[in-house]
Design a protein around this motif. Structure first.
Motif, PDB file in Angstrom:
ATOM      1  N   ASP A 163       0.827  -1.213   0.000  1.00  0.00           N
ATOM      2  CA  ASP A 163       0.000   0.000   0.000  1.00  0.00           C
ATOM      3  C   ASP A 163       0.859   1.260   0.000  1.00  0.00           C
ATOM      4  O   ASP A 163       0.551   2.226  -0.697  1.00  0.00           O
ATOM      5  CB  ASP A 163      -0.932   0.028   1.219  1.00  0.00           C
ATOM      6  CG  ASP A 163      -2.141  -0.863   1.074  1.00  0.00           C
ATOM      7  OD1 ASP A 163      -2.421  -1.323  -0.054  1.00  0.00           O
ATOM      8  OD2 ASP A 163      -2.811  -1.107   2.093  1.00  0.00           O
ATOM      9  N   GLY A 164       1.914   1.262   0.797  1.00  0.00           N
ATOM     10  CA  GLY A 164       2.801   2.420   0.852  1.00  0.00           C
ATOM     11  C   GLY A 164       3.446   2.698  -0.498  1.00  0.00           C
ATOM     12  O   GLY A 164       3.600   3.851  -0.905  1.00  0.00           O
ATOM     13  N   ILE A 165       3.816   1.650  -1.187  1.00  0.00           N
ATOM     14  CA  ILE A 165       4.405   1.803  -2.517  1.00  0.00           C
ATOM     15  C   ILE A 165       3.345   2.300  -3.498  1.00  0.00           C
ATOM     16  O   ILE A 165       3.612   3.172  -4.331  1.00  0.00           O
ATOM     17  CB  ILE A 165       5.048   0.478  -2.965  1.00  0.00           C
ATOM     18  CG1 ILE A 165       6.226   0.158  -2.044  1.00  0.00           C
ATOM     19  CG2 ILE A 165       5.497   0.545  -4.419  1.00  0.00           C
ATOM     20  CD1 ILE A 165       6.691  -1.273  -2.105  1.00  0.00           C
ATOM     21  N   PHE A 166       2.122   1.776  -3.369  1.00  0.00           N
ATOM     22  CA  PHE A 166       1.027   2.246  -4.227  1.00  0.00           C
ATOM     23  C   PHE A 166       0.823   3.754  -4.081  1.00  0.00           C
ATOM     24  O   PHE A 166       0.626   4.458  -5.064  1.00  0.00           O
ATOM     25  CB  PHE A 166      -0.288   1.542  -3.868  1.00  0.00           C
ATOM     26  CG  PHE A 166      -0.387   0.109  -4.297  1.00  0.00           C
ATOM     27  CD1 PHE A 166       0.475  -0.439  -5.231  1.00  0.00           C
ATOM     28  CD2 PHE A 166      -1.364  -0.695  -3.740  1.00  0.00           C
ATOM     29  CE1 PHE A 166       0.353  -1.766  -5.617  1.00  0.00           C
ATOM     30  CE2 PHE A 166      -1.494  -2.019  -4.123  1.00  0.00           C
ATOM     31  CZ  PHE A 166      -0.638  -2.562  -5.056  1.00  0.00           C
ATOM     32  N   VAL A 167       0.843   4.236  -2.855  1.00  0.00           N
ATOM     33  CA  VAL A 167       0.631   5.664  -2.614  1.00  0.00           C
ATOM     34  C   VAL A 167       1.674   6.483  -3.358  1.00  0.00           C
ATOM     35  O   VAL A 167       1.352   7.472  -4.023  1.00  0.00           O
ATOM     36  CB  VAL A 167       0.649   5.977  -1.094  1.00  0.00           C
ATOM     37  CG1 VAL A 167       0.728   7.474  -0.849  1.00  0.00           C
ATOM     38  CG2 VAL A 167      -0.581   5.398  -0.427  1.00  0.00           C
ATOM     39  N   TYR A 180       1.052   9.241  -6.248  1.00  0.00           N
ATOM     40  CA  TYR A 180       1.335  10.641  -5.944  1.00  0.00           C
ATOM     41  C   TYR A 180       2.746  11.098  -6.308  1.00  0.00           C
ATOM     42  O   TYR A 180       2.950  12.236  -6.690  1.00  0.00           O
ATOM     43  CB  TYR A 180       1.150  10.907  -4.441  1.00  0.00           C
ATOM     44  CG  TYR A 180      -0.269  10.889  -3.977  1.00  0.00           C
ATOM     45  CD1 TYR A 180      -1.164  11.875  -4.365  1.00  0.00           C
ATOM     46  CD2 TYR A 180      -0.709   9.887  -3.135  1.00  0.00           C
ATOM     47  CE1 TYR A 180      -2.472  11.857  -3.911  1.00  0.00           C
ATOM     48  CE2 TYR A 180      -2.023   9.864  -2.680  1.00  0.00           C
ATOM     49  CZ  TYR A 180      -2.896  10.849  -3.075  1.00  0.00           C
ATOM     50  OH  TYR A 180      -4.186  10.832  -2.637  1.00  0.00           O
ATOM     51  N   GLY A 181       3.729  10.230  -6.113  1.00  0.00           N
ATOM     52  CA  GLY A 181       5.109  10.681  -6.163  1.00  0.00           C
ATOM     53  C   GLY A 181       5.882  10.359  -7.416  1.00  0.00           C
ATOM     54  O   GLY A 181       6.913  10.957  -7.668  1.00  0.00           O
ATOM     55  N   GLY A 182       5.454   9.396  -8.182  1.00  0.00           N
ATOM     56  CA  GLY A 182       6.187   9.023  -9.371  1.00  0.00           C
ATOM     57  C   GLY A 182       7.266   7.990  -9.115  1.00  0.00           C
ATOM     58  O   GLY A 182       7.474   7.537  -7.981  1.00  0.00           O
TER      59      GLY A 182
END
Length: 193
Positions: A161-165, A169-171
């Motif tokens: 999930d953290g990687i998905f975010v 958002y971050g690229g």
């Protein structure tokens, strides 16, 4: 066939622009039909969106199942890290995965319950598929026996999930940074050393 083309265009538009940023007129223009023709196949935008959700849900489960079937014999460290990389690659090249992540984090408010049914069913199924793999890794002493397989699976999904975010958002640069740090700490927590 027109219905498949409508769904393909809708998928890409929803993935790029979200539900609110996608209009039936734009879908029709890209398909090369009149907007009214879409209503031959779908009652409205909600029905089209949910139909695409259903297809994407099935596709994402198939991707995960195929990955697990093709990689479950790897050492657990390689399996789990490759799983994260695989999802990152899928997001970068697959419209289905882009759509899936977008609706998971930003479901249309009025379709929230319908979308979240898909999301929770997906998460439950992925957890169900991963727990036995982690249980086997504990038996093989690839990871610490003091860790419960179910908790390790849920924590792994938290890393994902953290990687998905960051993908949303971050690229790429930020998602790589998140992947490296999250994986490092997650694996240290699992390893028996």
């Amino acid at each position: 066939m027109t219905i498949n083309r409508i769904k393909e265009v809708a998928l890409n538009r929803f993935a790029q622009n979200g539900y609110d940023g996608t209009s039936m007129a734009h879908i029709a223009d890209e398909v090369g039909i009149k907007k009214q023709s879409i209503y031959t196949y779908f009652k409205g935008k909600d029905e089209l969106f949910l139909d695409v959700c259903n297809d994407v849900f099935a596709n994402e489960l198939r991707i995960v199942t195929n990955f697990i079937d093709g990689n479950k014999k790897l050492p657990i460290k390689d399996f789990l890290f490759n799983f994260l990389l695989h999802y990152k690659e899928q997001y970068e090249k697959n419209g289905y995965t882009k759509f899936w992540l977008r609706i998971t984090f930003f479901p249309p408010t009025h379709l929230y319950n319908e979308v979240m049914e898909y999301v929770y069913e997906y998460l439950d199924k992925v957890e169900e598929l991963l727990v036995p793999i982690l249980e086997e890794a504990i038996i093989k002493k690839e990871i610490s026996s003091s860790i419960e397989a179910k908790k390790a699976t849920v924590a792994f999904l938290g890393v994902l999930d953290g990687i998905f975010v960051e993908m949303l958002y971050g690229g790429p640069e930020r998602s790589n940074k998140r992947l490296d740090a999250s994986w490092y700490l997650y694996w240290r927590g699992l390893s028996k050393d």
